[in-house]
Scaffold this motif. Sequence first.
Motif, short mmCIF file in Angstrom:
data_model
loop_
_atom_site.label_atom_id
_atom_site.label_comp_id
_atom_site.label_asym_id
_atom_site.label_seq_id
_atom_site.Cartn_x
_atom_site.Cartn_y
_atom_site.Cartn_z
N ASN A 1 18.65 34.80 37.76
CA ASN A 1 18.74 33.83 38.86
C ASN A 1 18.15 34.38 40.15
OD1 ASN A 1 21.41 32.90 37.07
ND2 ASN A 1 20.11 31.27 37.89
N LYS A 2 16.85 34.58 40.10
CA LYS A 2 16.13 35.09 41.26
C LYS A 2 14.76 34.42 41.29
CE LYS A 2 16.62 39.33 40.14
NZ LYS A 2 16.58 40.78 40.09
N PRO A 3 14.05 34.54 42.39
CA PRO A 3 12.73 33.92 42.44
C PRO A 3 11.85 34.37 41.27
CG PRO A 3 13.35 34.66 44.62
CD PRO A 3 14.40 35.17 43.67
N ALA A 4 11.00 33.47 40.82
CA ALA A 4 10.18 33.76 39.64
C ALA A 4 9.16 34.85 39.94
CB ALA A 4 9.45 32.49 39.20
N CYS A 5 9.04 35.77 39.00
CA CYS A 5 7.98 36.76 39.07
C CYS A 5 6.75 36.19 38.38
CB CYS A 5 8.40 38.06 38.40
SG CYS A 5 9.72 38.88 39.29
N GLY A 6 5.60 36.71 38.70
CA GLY A 6 4.37 36.19 38.12
C GLY A 6 3.32 37.26 38.04
N ALA A 7 2.11 36.87 38.44
CA ALA A 7 0.99 37.81 38.36
C ALA A 7 0.86 38.54 39.69
CB ALA A 7 -0.30 37.06 38.05
N MET A 8 0.68 39.83 39.61
CA MET A 8 0.39 40.59 40.82
C MET A 8 -0.58 41.71 40.46
SD MET A 8 3.04 42.40 43.47
CE MET A 8 2.52 43.77 44.48
N ARG A 9 -1.52 41.89 41.34
CA ARG A 9 -2.58 42.92 41.22
C ARG A 9 -2.24 44.02 40.19
NH1 ARG A 9 -5.26 45.40 46.71
NH2 ARG A 9 -7.36 45.62 45.90
N GLY A 10 -3.03 44.06 39.12
CA GLY A 10 -2.72 44.98 38.03
C GLY A 10 -1.72 44.37 37.06
N HIS A 11 -1.76 43.06 36.98
CA HIS A 11 -0.82 42.23 36.22
C HIS A 11 -0.35 42.86 34.91
CE1 HIS A 11 -0.05 37.89 34.54
NE2 HIS A 11 1.05 38.58 34.68
N GLY A 12 0.93 43.21 34.85
CA GLY A 12 1.52 43.68 33.60
C GLY A 12 1.34 45.16 33.32
N THR A 13 0.28 45.74 33.79
CA THR A 13 0.00 47.12 33.39
C THR A 13 0.67 48.16 34.27
OG1 THR A 13 -1.75 48.68 32.81
CG2 THR A 13 -2.16 47.32 34.71
N VAL A 14 0.94 47.80 35.53
CA VAL A 14 1.25 48.83 36.53
C VAL A 14 2.51 49.63 36.21
CG1 VAL A 14 1.84 49.17 38.96
CG2 VAL A 14 0.02 47.60 38.34
N ASN A 15 3.62 48.93 35.94
CA ASN A 15 4.88 49.66 35.76
C ASN A 15 4.89 50.48 34.47
OD1 ASN A 15 5.66 48.56 38.15
ND2 ASN A 15 6.96 46.97 37.26
N VAL A 16 4.28 49.93 33.43
CA VAL A 16 4.23 50.65 32.17
C VAL A 16 3.29 51.87 32.29
CG1 VAL A 16 3.56 50.47 29.75
CG2 VAL A 16 4.82 48.62 30.83
N ARG A 17 2.24 51.69 33.05
CA ARG A 17 1.32 52.81 33.28
C ARG A 17 2.02 53.93 34.07
NH1 ARG A 17 -1.82 54.75 30.30
NH2 ARG A 17 -2.08 52.63 29.59
N PHE A 18 2.85 53.54 35.02
CA PHE A 18 3.65 54.53 35.76
C PHE A 18 4.47 55.37 34.78
CE2 PHE A 18 8.23 54.65 37.28
CZ PHE A 18 8.17 55.91 37.82
#
Lengths: 329, 856
Positions: B352-369
Amino acid sequence: MALSEFQLFRPKTIQSAVALLAQHKGDIQVLAGGTDLLPSMRQKLFAPKYVLDIRGVEELKRIRVLAGGGLEIGALVTLSQIEDSEFIRRNYPVLRKAAMTIASPILRNMGTIGGNICLDTRCLWYNQSYAWRTSCGFCIKKDGSLCHVAPGGSKCWAVFSGDTPPALLCLGAEIEIAGPGGTRRIALADLYTGLGDTRLKIAKDEMLTRVFIRESMSGYRGAYQKLRVRGSIDYPLAGVAVIVKSSGRHAPVQDAKVAITAVNPSPMLVVGADHALIGRAVDEHIATVVGELAARTAKPLTTSALTPEYRREMIKVFAKRAVLEAAAG
Amino acid sequence: MQKEFSIIGKPVALVDAAQKTTGLGKYTDDLSLPGMLVGKILHSPYPHARIRKIDLTRARAVQGVVAIVTGQDAPTSYGILPIGHDEHALVVDKVRYVGDNIACVAATTEAAAENALELIDVEYELLPAWFDPEDSMKAESNLIHENKPHNIEKEYHHVFGDPERGLAEADYVAEARYMANEVTHAAMEPHSTLASFEFDPQTGKQGRLTVWSSTQVPYYLQHKLSLVLDMPMSQIRVIKPLVGGGFGGKSEVIPLEIIAAVAARAAKTPVKITYTREEVFWAHRGRPRTIIDLKTGVKNDGRITAVRARVVQDGGGYCSYGPVTILYSGALLGALYDIPNVQYDGYRVLTNKPACGAMRGHGTVNVRFAFESQLDEICAHLKLDAAAVRRKNLLKPPCVTVNGLRVLSYGLPECIEKVANASQWPVRRGRLGRGRGIGMACSHYVSGAANSIIKSDMPHSTVNIKIDRDGGVVVYTGASEIGQGSDTMTAQIVAEVLGCSMKRVKVIAADTDLTPIDLGSYSSRVTLMSGNAAQRAAEDVRKKIEQAAAKKLNCSQEELVFRGDLIWRRGAELENTGEQLRAQGRIEGQILRESVLQERKEQDARDHLSFEEAVVAAIDFSGTLTGTGSYAPPADARGGKFKGAGVGPSPAYSYSAQVAEVSVDEETGQVTVHKIWAAHDCGRALNPVAVEGQVVGSVWMGLGQALQEEMIWKDGLLMNPGLLEYRSPSSVESPEIETFIVESVDPEGPFGAKEAGEGSLAATIPAIANAIYDAVGIRLREAPFTPERVLAALRAQKSQKKVNMTEGVDPERPVSFREHGGSLCFRGKGPTRHPLDPAVREQSKAEQPSPVGGDD
């Protein structure tokens, strides 16, 4: 977020400004630099019927070296003017160092020393839009009776976040307050109530007009250390001002003062810090002792997005560093 | 193709730079129409509630209010993905986050609209809310969307190779949990939309709709407006004025874009809505908080044998691009290096929070970290060099990765080389003394998605060119300039192909009435896809000019050279430069002066033509002079056949390697980044200064996520919905960034170009994490590395007196989400709110199991 409607007054003299304050007592808000007031008005933290824009009062825009010694700073002197003043740099360096850390250059061009002294206290639960506060529940400081910071409490803990007042407290500054009955002069230390909601001991028909620093306070070395996440823009999350007088770097301290900001509802002189320092050459150990004293004075709570525990720890570190920096000159 | 380029490869100022810097350019909020009203939106104060009743009586009575619309005025659901039509412009049944859209007031002034909002009476039935994704996944009742059991939006389970065996064969297996907290785009321009209906002259009824909006995707906006307003697409015109940054936050239809149109329809006059910064945070669509449980097996020499990842994303209340995000996280995990065995379990969870979506580096950034950090841990454990281990695991292109991604060009080895050399990696890593260190990390990204989100056979980009007798070249493209340099890139490519100067080329972009369809600016697709279409369109129109020029010059078309605003036969000696020819008065293409005509007739057979002469000849010869070009990704770049295989494949991939140098203040926990060396393989740098700008911007944005930026929540309420408390780095703490451009010249890209705008971001966060480890030996597995987290880890390392600075959670070993990322500390139960507070309601309904997450 629209500004609500208000009537604007632009007096040219202190007398007419004070007359307007008296006439519209309680419904009127003083605007100096406007950097804090206008965003707050958009958030509906203030909805005054009248706004008193005092920027036309020319006599309050001066930094004046007084004939008998000492310094007079008009309430409308901008923080950039303080930063650029050669006299202040030479005689009261702690004030300049504190002013230089405020917000960003553009905001310092607008923000005034008077505004910084009278700055509204801040809290994560207060400096929010009307819609946000509706959603959260209104607090003691504005429109409500709750405290989100100290649940169940009735005291407001919103934190004082000005950078120059701790420096001015160290320098023993006095302020002039103008009201319908004329002017009165009090120690800056007596301006603050120590509560986040009532904040200032200044009547609704009074306004701050001048700041005075005695000549005897010149020649102190000074330092101001500020905890912030960004190197610019941020309000202090903790701040420490220190002044030290001694005949040399390793000579015993003749006089000293330490004050902290952004960890209490008002800026505070650290009691006992002068005793810890006077008569001794400053070293790491003494600086650490001062840090502990400062942390004892500090009462950080959840008023900002860094944990109170961290901020209390940092008051120790920053006080220690400021003492060492001031002693090193 | 000429060996040397005349336009591309040289740094040029962006074509819209002057209008932006002088203030002449118009952004959406700068626009105004006669009779225009201001729209203001009523947002939900509750994270999860059913709406029982909305009473507009009191609000309607406010002077200046013209219309108020609610969900009933536009009840059709929509969403950016065909599988995720779960949003309404204004909610129809319940609200799903604090900030959800309930009603919109259109009034003559902003103040009147805001006053009316306060007088809208809404009756809510509060529902238990879900804030922690791992709690939410266990939900049995009070689901956020009834058709999504356990509040799981989507889950994917992928196995490539034999991860079980790969891990068994490993000499060493590293395993840890990583977390990255939620961040948002923080584009300088808040979203803004102006909607206006024309009246049909035949019927007098509302007819065509024109919408000006700050969007990255005009075509998708036109598509969704058509759906929700029930109008044919042909009756809707979407125009994108200047956009002040998107970063993915404008890459889907944002509620205000439809609300403005619905309000304009009801008010029968134009309506403009511009979000406040707080509303931008509520509209969000940023990078979700992510939990990554990662396991990597390696041989003693550093060769990776297998990777296994379980990823949970805290997606917020609506689908948005969620399934794409969770798929990118898996698809790009195993495709940067040559990893033979990969297992990926991805969960996109509703909260129950604002929807997340696409952000620069969509999908890869956190997993790459997580991955690049773990690789560094492995190097430390096995005492291997981090650069050497990365070199050992390189792909060998041309190849297809284990999960079916086709790789033709691969500049990663050279990127690693560049940053290792420049940072003196071999002699400085581990040798800078306590408190200072350097760290390395790599990343990659797609140059556009090979499969569009709406399944169809249409080309992904189309470009039209019109050249007239004035010698001006007008390029019509649907590609959206959002500050990244799209218009400039288009002009450069066209000018290069036609051999004309840039100033001849005028780019008309992103106006659905004028420009042909383009899917928009997201997933770094514009240079490769729209660039290819522009190149093809320019080649198409050039052929027509060639035909006429060849006749004039008495040669074959193949012999012609187009360059410097001239056309000549290869081999012919040119006496005059273009400048001199112009000085002789030969530039008038439309109507040649008598004297010039006479002069020309007197000349002998000529060996060259000016660009205008050739254009005039071509128009005389064939009528109108136009060219068209389109681009669709090739079939063999579209990936495998398994469920979810559609996301990840791209015509080409960019690569990046970075080294960060940091120092850590061990008393305060403050991290200072001194320098970042960033090498980026963009295939070919069409405009090197723009590529550098994109790389620097990516690094800077990564720096924010690494050290400072974090959305802080309390009971679903965003505590820092403003740029004062949501702290993007200021210029003061921005380090020197030295960029290196690597050109691998991809066969699929226009002139070999690939993406430059996103790929570098993901490397910055782990590079900084690894540098912190090098400096002080702490391994931070929770981002951002705020001073309190760093200090907590340092204190733990030294077993000093424990000070609870991060709510008792060790940033080296994060276990579960704290709702507020540890940055807010409450004793006891935390704040009590007003009587309708969900927390209070929770207590009064003690018989129900409490589903509320958080820890207070």
